[in-house]
Design a protein around this motif. Structure first.
Motif, PDB file in Angstrom:
ATOM      1  N   ALA A  87       2.843   2.205   8.712  1.00  0.00           N
ATOM      2  CA  ALA A  87       2.761   2.031   7.256  1.00  0.00           C
ATOM      3  C   ALA A  87       2.998   0.565   6.882  1.00  0.00           C
ATOM      4  N   LEU A  88       3.964  -0.075   7.532  1.00  0.00           N
ATOM      5  CA  LEU A  88       4.216  -1.494   7.271  1.00  0.00           C
ATOM      6  C   LEU A  88       3.025  -2.341   7.692  1.00  0.00           C
ATOM      7  N   GLN A  89       2.489  -2.040   8.862  1.00  0.00           N
ATOM      8  CA  GLN A  89       1.358  -2.799   9.392  1.00  0.00           C
ATOM      9  C   GLN A  89       0.159  -2.726   8.445  1.00  0.00           C
ATOM     10  N   ARG A  90      -0.090  -1.536   7.880  1.00  0.00           N
ATOM     11  CA  ARG A  90      -1.213  -1.366   6.939  1.00  0.00           C
ATOM     12  C   ARG A  90      -0.976  -2.113   5.635  1.00  0.00           C
ATOM     13  N   THR A  91       0.273  -2.218   5.215  1.00  0.00           N
ATOM     14  CA  THR A  91       0.600  -2.767   3.897  1.00  0.00           C
ATOM     15  C   THR A  91       0.708  -4.286   3.902  1.00  0.00           C
TER      16      THR A  91
END
Length: 195
Positions: A30-34
């Protein structure tokens, strides 16, 4: 002629520490996508999934997992992290820091880098439920990380999150907001504060 890579200085590290099945991988993705910049997602599970470990395991001798192979594997994994960051890669690292010595080692190895340490907590019954649903973990593994290893007692965190209800966009945003507003000194540093 191969283009020369742009060297931007050492990468930054967001280090997620939590028990097995606590939601670290989900949070990391989720962090990587954001994030608006490329961050590599790194975990010891990814190394294992490549098939790099020998299938052979024995109760004693060089193929004993617990006393021989595992300590060297994790010592090598820990040393990979500064190498990746020093090459200019930003990292989201997920880890189960099982022993105070591991935290001390990581603090020494990463001392010169920008590391933001996040404690990932999850209700023990939910850890058990996730392990049953996954089917690829030893039952009670996550619980043992918290109750027996006492992994969350080895030192402070820069931020602590609870993933019992899952990893929502709001939770991921809260991690990124705290990371963007980070100050120094931070939790992962050598010395008494490192456990």
């Amino acid at each position: 002629m191969e283009p020369r890579p742009f060297h931007r200085g050492p990468g930054r590290v967001i280090l997620l520490n939590g028990a097995s099945s606590s939601g670290k991988s989900t949070l990391a993705k989720a962090l990587q996508r954001t994030l608006g910049e490329p961050f590599l997602h790194v975990s010891s599970d990814q190394f294992v999934a490549t098939g790099m470990l020998p299938d052979r395991r024995e109760e004693s001798g060089p193929f004993n997992w617990w006393s021989q192979m595992r300590p060297r594997f994790f010592a090598g994994f820990h040393r990979c992290l500064p190498a990746l960051a020093e090459a200019g890669n930003d990292l989201i690292v997920e880890h189960v820091i099982e022993f105070p010595a591991w935290r001390d080692e990581l603090a020494r190895l990463l001392a010169h880098l920008d590391v933001f340490l996040v404690g990932v907590h999850c209700d023990l019954d939910e850890l058990d439920r996730r392990e049953r649903a996954r089917g690829d973990r030893r039952m009670g593994e996550g619980r043992s990380h918290v109750e027996e290893n006492l992994m969350h007692t080895f030192g402070p965190y820069d931020l602590e999150v609870d993933t019992t209800a899952g990893v929502s966009a709001t939770l991921a945003d809260s991690v990124l907001t705290a990371w963007r507003n980070r100050t120094v000194p931070r939790a992962m540093r050598p010395g008494p504060a490192a456990g």
